[in-house]
Design a protein around this motif. Structure first.
Motif, PDB file in Angstrom:
ATOM      1  N   ASP A 165       0.864  -1.175   0.000  1.00 46.15           N
ATOM      2  CA  ASP A 165       0.000   0.000   0.000  1.00 46.15           C
ATOM      3  C   ASP A 165       0.905   1.231   0.000  1.00 46.15           C
ATOM      4  N   PRO A 166       0.782   2.108  -0.996  1.00 44.62           N
ATOM      5  CA  PRO A 166       1.694   3.263  -1.082  1.00 44.62           C
ATOM      6  C   PRO A 166       1.740   4.121   0.185  1.00 44.62           C
ATOM      7  N   ASN A 167       0.579   4.306   0.841  1.00 42.82           N
ATOM      8  CA  ASN A 167       0.573   5.092   2.089  1.00 42.82           C
ATOM      9  C   ASN A 167       1.402   4.419   3.178  1.00 42.82           C
ATOM     10  N   TRP A 168       1.247   3.099   3.314  1.00 40.58           N
ATOM     11  CA  TRP A 168       2.010   2.386   4.331  1.00 40.58           C
ATOM     12  C   TRP A 168       3.493   2.341   3.987  1.00 40.58           C
ATOM     13  N   LEU A 169       3.796   2.213   2.701  1.00 38.55           N
ATOM     14  CA  LEU A 169       5.204   2.212   2.297  1.00 38.55           C
ATOM     15  C   LEU A 169       5.893   3.501   2.728  1.00 38.55           C
ATOM     16  N   ILE A 170       5.251   4.633   2.483  1.00 44.60           N
ATOM     17  CA  ILE A 170       5.836   5.931   2.833  1.00 44.60           C
ATOM     18  C   ILE A 170       5.823   6.134   4.343  1.00 44.60           C
ATOM     19  N   LEU A 171       4.681   5.852   4.978  1.00 40.82           N
ATOM     20  CA  LEU A 171       4.558   6.065   6.415  1.00 40.82           C
ATOM     21  C   LEU A 171       5.561   5.217   7.196  1.00 40.82           C
ATOM     22  N   TYR A 172       5.752   3.988   6.784  1.00 42.57           N
ATOM     23  CA  TYR A 172       6.667   3.085   7.487  1.00 42.57           C
ATOM     24  C   TYR A 172       8.124   3.459   7.211  1.00 42.57           C
ATOM     25  N   LEU A 173       8.419   3.827   5.964  1.00 42.16           N
ATOM     26  CA  LEU A 173       9.802   4.110   5.585  1.00 42.16           C
ATOM     27  C   LEU A 173      10.342   5.394   6.212  1.00 42.16           C
ATOM     28  N   THR A 174       9.497   6.395   6.388  1.00 40.35           N
ATOM     29  CA  THR A 174       9.972   7.687   6.903  1.00 40.35           C
ATOM     30  C   THR A 174      10.645   7.574   8.269  1.00 40.35           C
ATOM     31  N   PRO A 175       9.990   7.024   9.304  1.00 38.07           N
ATOM     32  CA  PRO A 175      10.694   6.913  10.580  1.00 38.07           C
ATOM     33  C   PRO A 175      11.874   5.952  10.546  1.00 38.07           C
ATOM     34  N   LEU A 176      11.801   4.938   9.678  1.00 40.20           N
ATOM     35  CA  LEU A 176      12.940   4.027   9.551  1.00 40.20           C
ATOM     36  C   LEU A 176      14.160   4.766   9.007  1.00 40.20           C
ATOM     37  N   LEU A 177      13.976   5.521   7.931  1.00 45.29           N
ATOM     38  CA  LEU A 177      15.105   6.249   7.349  1.00 45.29           C
ATOM     39  C   LEU A 177      15.624   7.334   8.278  1.00 45.29           C
ATOM     40  N   VAL A 178      14.716   8.075   8.895  1.00 51.03           N
ATOM     41  CA  VAL A 178      15.149   9.129   9.828  1.00 51.03           C
ATOM     42  C   VAL A 178      15.884   8.507  11.006  1.00 51.03           C
ATOM     43  N   GLY A 179      15.316   7.454  11.587  1.00 51.49           N
ATOM     44  CA  GLY A 179      15.952   6.805  12.735  1.00 51.49           C
ATOM     45  C   GLY A 179      17.289   6.182  12.385  1.00 51.49           C
ATOM     46  N   ASN A 180      17.351   5.446  11.286  1.00 54.43           N
ATOM     47  CA  ASN A 180      18.602   4.791  10.894  1.00 54.43           C
ATOM     48  C   ASN A 180      19.679   5.804  10.531  1.00 54.43           C
ATOM     49  N   THR A 181      19.299   6.841   9.794  1.00 55.77           N
ATOM     50  CA  THR A 181      20.269   7.867   9.412  1.00 55.77           C
ATOM     51  C   THR A 181      20.806   8.589  10.644  1.00 55.77           C
ATOM     52  N   TYR A 182      19.913   8.980  11.506  1.00 56.79           N
ATOM     53  CA  TYR A 182      20.308   9.704  12.717  1.00 56.79           C
ATOM     54  C   TYR A 182      21.238   8.872  13.596  1.00 56.79           C
ATOM     55  N   GLN A 183      20.873   7.612  13.832  1.00 57.67           N
ATOM     56  CA  GLN A 183      21.702   6.759  14.686  1.00 57.67           C
ATOM     57  C   GLN A 183      23.078   6.527  14.076  1.00 57.67           C
ATOM     58  N   LEU A 184      23.106   6.270  12.778  1.00 54.82           N
ATOM     59  CA  LEU A 184      24.370   5.988  12.101  1.00 54.82           C
ATOM     60  C   LEU A 184      25.309   7.186  12.139  1.00 54.82           C
ATOM     61  N   LEU A 185      24.769   8.366  11.900  1.00 51.25           N
ATOM     62  CA  LEU A 185      25.616   9.563  11.864  1.00 51.25           C
ATOM     63  C   LEU A 185      25.899  10.142  13.245  1.00 51.25           C
ATOM     64  N   LEU A 186      25.133   9.725  14.242  1.00 49.77           N
ATOM     65  CA  LEU A 186      25.357  10.218  15.602  1.00 49.77           C
ATOM     66  C   LEU A 186      26.381   9.370  16.351  1.00 49.77           C
ATOM     67  N   LEU A 187      26.463   8.093  16.059  1.00 46.49           N
ATOM     68  CA  LEU A 187      27.271   7.181  16.862  1.00 46.49           C
ATOM     69  C   LEU A 187      28.730   7.599  16.957  1.00 46.49           C
ATOM     70  N   HIS A 188      29.369   7.930  15.858  1.00 40.82           N
ATOM     71  CA  HIS A 188      30.788   8.292  15.913  1.00 40.82           C
ATOM     72  C   HIS A 188      30.988   9.644  16.605  1.00 40.82           C
ATOM     73  N   ARG A 189      30.006  10.509  16.534  1.00 42.51           N
ATOM     74  CA  ARG A 189      30.116  11.798  17.237  1.00 42.51           C
ATOM     75  C   ARG A 189      30.087  11.588  18.756  1.00 42.51           C
ATOM     76  N   LEU A 190      29.260  10.652  19.204  1.00 41.85           N
ATOM     77  CA  LEU A 190      29.222  10.364  20.640  1.00 41.85           C
ATOM     78  C   LEU A 190      30.509   9.686  21.092  1.00 41.85           C
ATOM     79  N   HIS A 191      31.102   8.867  20.221  1.00 42.23           N
ATOM     80  CA  HIS A 191      32.375   8.218  20.566  1.00 42.23           C
ATOM     81  C   HIS A 191      33.497   9.229  20.703  1.00 42.23           C
ATOM     82  N   LYS A 192      33.478  10.277  19.874  1.00 45.22           N
ATOM     83  CA  LYS A 192      34.514  11.313  19.940  1.00 45.22           C
ATOM     84  C   LYS A 192      34.483  12.047  21.266  1.00 45.22           C
ATOM     85  N   LYS A 193      33.271  12.198  21.836  1.00 47.37           N
ATOM     86  CA  LYS A 193      33.135  12.911  23.102  1.00 47.37           C
ATOM     87  C   LYS A 193      33.612  12.103  24.283  1.00 47.37           C
ATOM     88  N   THR A 194      33.744  10.780  24.103  1.00 47.53           N
ATOM     89  CA  THR A 194      34.120   9.905  25.220  1.00 47.53           C
ATOM     90  C   THR A 194      35.550  10.162  25.652  1.00 47.53           C
TER      91      THR A 194
END
Length: 194
Positions: A165-194
């Motif tokens: 269903d196109p609505n579910w495809l978009i609705l489901y993908l949006t938080p997945l992409l935002v969450g995955n992108t954010y976590q991936l790009l945040l992890l090394h920044r948090l390691h630098k602060k350690t």
């Protein structure tokens, strides 16, 4: 990495994923939520925020599972080159499956080439994020980041893909992409602060 940083990743990812999915969910169904007044709109917004929060939790589980899988793969292969080759094979396999099996399941009256659009767009997005990750850390981070953004996101997205269903495809993908992108790009920044 201490527990405070893990808690920060959890809550900030949950907040960003929920808000992004909630906004996209309301915008894709705007006529439905604006039709019956403010109360209907608020209930629809809360519903979309809740569903997006659930999808963001799937994103977080996938991220921590991949951190384990990546270390496990490095341990088994004993070489970054071999593990990277395995990841490239899996990326190609998932791309093929995302095109071919969706076409077999849903493409009776549609063109085969139309089923290349979503996997290609997701792959290009994954390449962009992996390139950013590699620039901010090191070149060796490109393949794991690409694998995570393409393969793990696709695995997390399977319930919506099956619904087709196109609505579910978009609705489901949006938080997945935002969450995955954010976590991936945040992890090394948090390691630098350690």
């Amino acid at each position: 990495m201490n527990s405070r940083k893990v808690v920060f990743i959890f809550w900030s990812t949950l907040l960003l994923g929920s808000i992004s999915g909630g906004i996209v969910g309301v915008l894709t169904n705007l006529d439905r939520y604006l039709g019956d007044g403010a109360e209907n709109f608020l209930i629809g917004l809360v519903w979309m925020l809740g569903i997006s929060a659930a999808f963001t939790l799937v994103s977080q589980m996938g991220f921590f599972a991949y951190l384990f899988i990546h270390r496990f793969g490095l341990g088994l292969s004993r070489s970054h080159k071999l593990w990277n080759r395995i990841q490239w094979i899996l990326i190609a396999f998932v791309f093929f499956d995302l095109v071919y099996f969706r076409y077999i399941a849903f493409g009776e009256n549609n063109s085969f080439w139309g089923y290349f659009i979503i996997p290609t767009a997701l792959f290009l997005y994954a390449v962009i994020i992996a390139t950013i990750k590699a620039r901010e850390t090191n070149k060796g981070a490109f393949v794991p980041a690409l694998f995570f953004m393409f393969v793990i996101t696709t695995i997390e997205w399977i319930p919506a893909i099956v619904a087709d269903d196109p609505n579910w495809l978009i609705l489901y993908l949006t938080p997945l992409l935002v969450g995955n992108t954010y976590q991936l790009l945040l992890l090394h920044r948090l390691h630098k602060k350690t």
